[in-house]
Enzyme design. Structure first.
Site, short mmCIF file in Angstrom:
data_model
loop_
_atom_site.label_atom_id
_atom_site.label_comp_id
_atom_site.label_asym_id
_atom_site.label_seq_id
_atom_site.Cartn_x
_atom_site.Cartn_y
_atom_site.Cartn_z
N GLU A 1 0.84 -1.20 0.00
CA GLU A 1 0.00 0.00 0.00
C GLU A 1 0.88 1.25 0.00
O GLU A 1 2.02 1.22 0.49
CB GLU A 1 -0.89 -0.02 1.26
CG GLU A 1 -1.81 1.19 1.37
CD GLU A 1 -2.93 1.02 2.39
OE1 GLU A 1 -2.95 0.01 3.12
OE2 GLU A 1 -3.80 1.91 2.44
N ASN B 1 -12.35 -1.17 -1.24
CA ASN B 1 -11.69 -1.78 -0.08
C ASN B 1 -12.37 -1.30 1.20
O ASN B 1 -12.66 -0.11 1.33
CB ASN B 1 -10.21 -1.37 -0.04
CG ASN B 1 -9.55 -1.70 1.30
OD1 ASN B 1 -9.27 -2.85 1.59
ND2 ASN B 1 -9.34 -0.68 2.14
N GLU B 2 -12.64 -2.21 2.10
CA GLU B 2 -13.26 -1.86 3.39
C GLU B 2 -14.36 -0.82 3.16
O GLU B 2 -14.35 0.27 3.76
CB GLU B 2 -12.22 -1.41 4.42
CG GLU B 2 -11.25 -2.53 4.77
CD GLU B 2 -10.42 -2.34 6.02
OE1 GLU B 2 -10.36 -1.22 6.58
OE2 GLU B 2 -9.80 -3.34 6.45
N TYR C 1 -7.14 -9.11 11.43
CA TYR C 1 -5.82 -8.80 11.99
C TYR C 1 -5.68 -9.44 13.38
O TYR C 1 -6.64 -9.48 14.15
CB TYR C 1 -5.63 -7.29 12.11
CG TYR C 1 -5.29 -6.64 10.77
CD1 TYR C 1 -3.99 -6.67 10.28
CD2 TYR C 1 -6.27 -6.02 9.99
CE1 TYR C 1 -3.67 -6.09 9.06
CE2 TYR C 1 -5.95 -5.44 8.77
CZ TYR C 1 -4.64 -5.48 8.31
OH TYR C 1 -4.32 -4.92 7.10
N GLU D 1 -6.32 -9.15 3.62
CA GLU D 1 -5.49 -8.46 4.62
C GLU D 1 -5.48 -9.30 5.88
O GLU D 1 -6.54 -9.63 6.42
CB GLU D 1 -6.03 -7.05 4.94
CG GLU D 1 -5.79 -6.05 3.84
CD GLU D 1 -6.20 -4.62 4.21
OE1 GLU D 1 -6.14 -4.27 5.40
OE2 GLU D 1 -6.59 -3.89 3.29
N GLN E 1 2.02 -6.10 5.64
CA GLN E 1 2.21 -5.79 4.24
C GLN E 1 3.63 -6.19 3.85
O GLN E 1 4.42 -6.54 4.72
CB GLN E 1 1.96 -4.32 3.97
CG GLN E 1 0.56 -3.87 4.31
CD GLN E 1 0.21 -2.47 3.77
OE1 GLN E 1 0.96 -1.82 3.07
NE2 GLN E 1 -0.99 -2.00 4.15
O1 AHR Z 1 -3.15 -2.54 6.18
C1 AHR Z 1 -3.43 -1.32 6.78
C2 AHR Z 1 -4.89 -0.92 6.64
O2 AHR Z 1 -5.69 -1.82 7.36
C3 AHR Z 1 -5.47 -0.96 5.26
O3 AHR Z 1 -5.20 0.20 4.54
C4 AHR Z 1 -6.94 -1.07 5.50
O4 AHR Z 1 -7.62 -1.71 4.47
C5 AHR Z 1 -7.01 -1.82 6.83
O5 AHR Z 1 -7.85 -1.21 7.73
#
Ligand code: AHR
Length: 513
Positions: free
Chosen positions: A46, A193-194, A260, A316, A365
């Protein structure tokens, strides 16, 4: 972050927890049905912090050794990983990105403010051509994340045309003017995205309609076949998946999911390198929770798509700690310890178990952001423990998944979770070579693991191991080789049983020929 946790071992059968534990694995070499898609080992880049600028890209005029502007050291390290797919340009950045600002002569490219990530000024010197050429250098599939939040349908439609049309079309000609005659192959395209958050704060019903509209105009040009991916849920938002499956259904090829390993979205997330045993085990529990989350999303998808035509793409995932002291706020720069390595191996094992539905995953990432493969500082580069897990696990890409039964001790951790002390993946590659990756999560005790492989004759065993003295160890710019892969010699055959001795907190991949 101080977490009070009980880490008591359960007793299984009559085995008590001493300095040595025992576990057994039975692998079924003839019962494999699913190929592990290589895309499960995907990456994500990103425009965030120094992922692109300084991490992947330094420009042709840099003093840092580069290949047409890409850092040569990073490029070479990534080639070793066989990166199958790379997602770009975001993340949250994607829904504020206007691709036309990132093409043509660099001096004419306008600047913008990266509002999501620290207000950094983005000069657009790394754009579509630079990204797609990078994918060619890495021999990986590009995964373009389109702007739905603040971009138009026309803008996205033209982007697809610019990248993939071979005709005498306006965007193909613009591409030619920018020095690229033949189109690139672009398979994966994300429609936002999101979209429930930084991608437009939408409700799933509204986003479903937008998905239908935007994706209609993402055309297949000249033999290029798009795999269209809808912006999916975060973590436990099962309603999002339900509504999209109902309202979008087979108009999408894939639906994404973000998960996450994070303590929470507000307040301190804990330091990447300072944690105790209880924190470590809690992290393993939170990481493994992804299997419950995935299973629930999959069961919703199964209701609407029993033939499993729509893929679930975890585009992600990874650890999210506090930013390193002294780093730029909003740049999500964190160190990476053996704890992160275990999050990687355990999560990849989970994905490998669900490949009938999971078709891609992209760790967040690739460089300098969150759970990255590589960290850079000026001319220096270090490979993280997570990098080495991806290096060990690359043998499973496109291999046949071999089902297995695993019996091991369990560890109780905070939040009423129980985690197994061992995690594993086995696969058979095109050359009939079997690879087994095994993680000994136990921080203190080694484990004797007995592996049964009925019907397999083993002539040669080799292996690699990732481990360290302390679970908090990491590779720094001062000490870049604290953790790296070593030859593993702890495997032997006794009769029909393969016996291995796994040191505490170690990850091993065996090759059986
Ligand atoms: O990976 C960091 C961020 O986490 C990304 O930009 C977003 O899609 C997510 O909230």
């Amino acid at each position: 972050m101080k977490k009070l946790i009980l880490t008591s071992a359960l007793i299984i059968g009559s085995i008590a927890l001493y300095a040595q534990e025992s576990a057994s694995i039975k692998i079924y070499p003839n019962q494999g049905k699913e190929i592990i898609p290589k895309e499960i080992y995907g990456q994500f880049a990103e425009h965030l912090g120094s992922c692109i600028y300084g991490g992947l890209w330094v420009g042709e005029d840099s003093e840092i050794a580069n290949t047409d502007g890409y850092r040569t050291d990073v490029l070479n390290a990534l080639k070793e990983l066989h990166v199958p797919v790379l997602r770009w340009p975001g993340g949250c950045f994607a829904d504020e990105y206007h691709w036309m600002d990132g093409i043509g002569p660099k001096k004419n490219r306008p600047k913008m403010v990266n509002n999501n990530w620290g207000g950094t000024i983005e000069d657009n010197s790394f754009g579509t051509n630079e990204f797609l050429n990078l994918c060619e250098l890495l021999n990986c599939e590009p995964y373009i994340s389109g702007n739905v939040g603040s971009g138009s349908v026309e803008e996205l439609a033209k982007w697809v045309e610019y990248m993939t049309s071979d005709g005498d079309s306006p965007m193909a000609n613009l591409r030619r003017k920018n020095g690229r005659d033949k189109p690139w192959k672009v398979k994966f395209i994300g429609i936002g995205n999101e979209s429930w958050g930084c991608g437009g704060s939408m409700r799933p019903e509204y986003y479903s309609d937008l998905y239908r509209r935007y994706s209609t105009y993402c055309r297949n040009y000249d033999g290029n076949n798009l795999y269209k991916i809808a912006s999916g849920a975060s973590d436990y938002d099962y309603n999002w998946t339900e509504v999209l499956m109902k309202n979008v259904s087979h108009r999408m090829n894939g639906l994404s999911l973000h998960y996450y390993t994070v303590t929470g979205w507000s307040g301190s997330k804990g330091a990447a390198t300072i944690f105790d045993k209880e924190d470590y085990y809690w992290t393993m529990g939170k990481c493994l929770e992804i299997e419950n989350v995935i299973t629930k999303h999959i069961s919703i998808m199964d209701k609407y798509d029993p033939g499993k035509q729509i893929g679930l793409l975890v585009d992600e995932w990874g650890t999210w700690w506090d930013e390193e002291e002294g780093s730029t706020p909003g740049h999500l720069y964190q160190q990476n310890t053996m704890r992160d390595a275990f999050v990687a191996s355990l999560t990849l094992d989970v994905f490998n178990r669900h490949t009938d539905r999971i078709k891609m995953a992209n760790i967040a990432q690739i460089v300098n952001v969150l759970q990255s493969m590589i960290l850079t500082k000026g001319k220096a580069m270090v490979l993280t423990p997570t990098y080495y897990v991806f290096e060990m696990y690359k043998v499973h890409q496109d291999a046949l998944y071999l089902p297995l039964d695993l019996i091991c001790d369990k560890i109780n951790v905070k939040d009423n979770r129980t985690i197994p002390s061992i995690s594993a993946t086995a696969s058979k590659d095109k050359n009939e070579i079997i690879h087994i990756s095994i993680s000994n999560v136990n921080i203190e005790d080694f484990q004797e693991v007995k592996i049964e492989l009925p019907g397999v004759k083993i002539n040669n065993i080799s292996g690699k191991i990732l481990s360290s003295n302390k679970i908090t160890d990491y590779n720094s710019f001062k000490n870049p080789n604290v953790i790296n892969l070593k030859e593993f010699k702890g495997a032997k055959i006794e009769g029909k049983i393969l016996k291995i001795k796994l040191p505490a907190k170690s990850i091993v991949t065996l090759t059986l020929e």
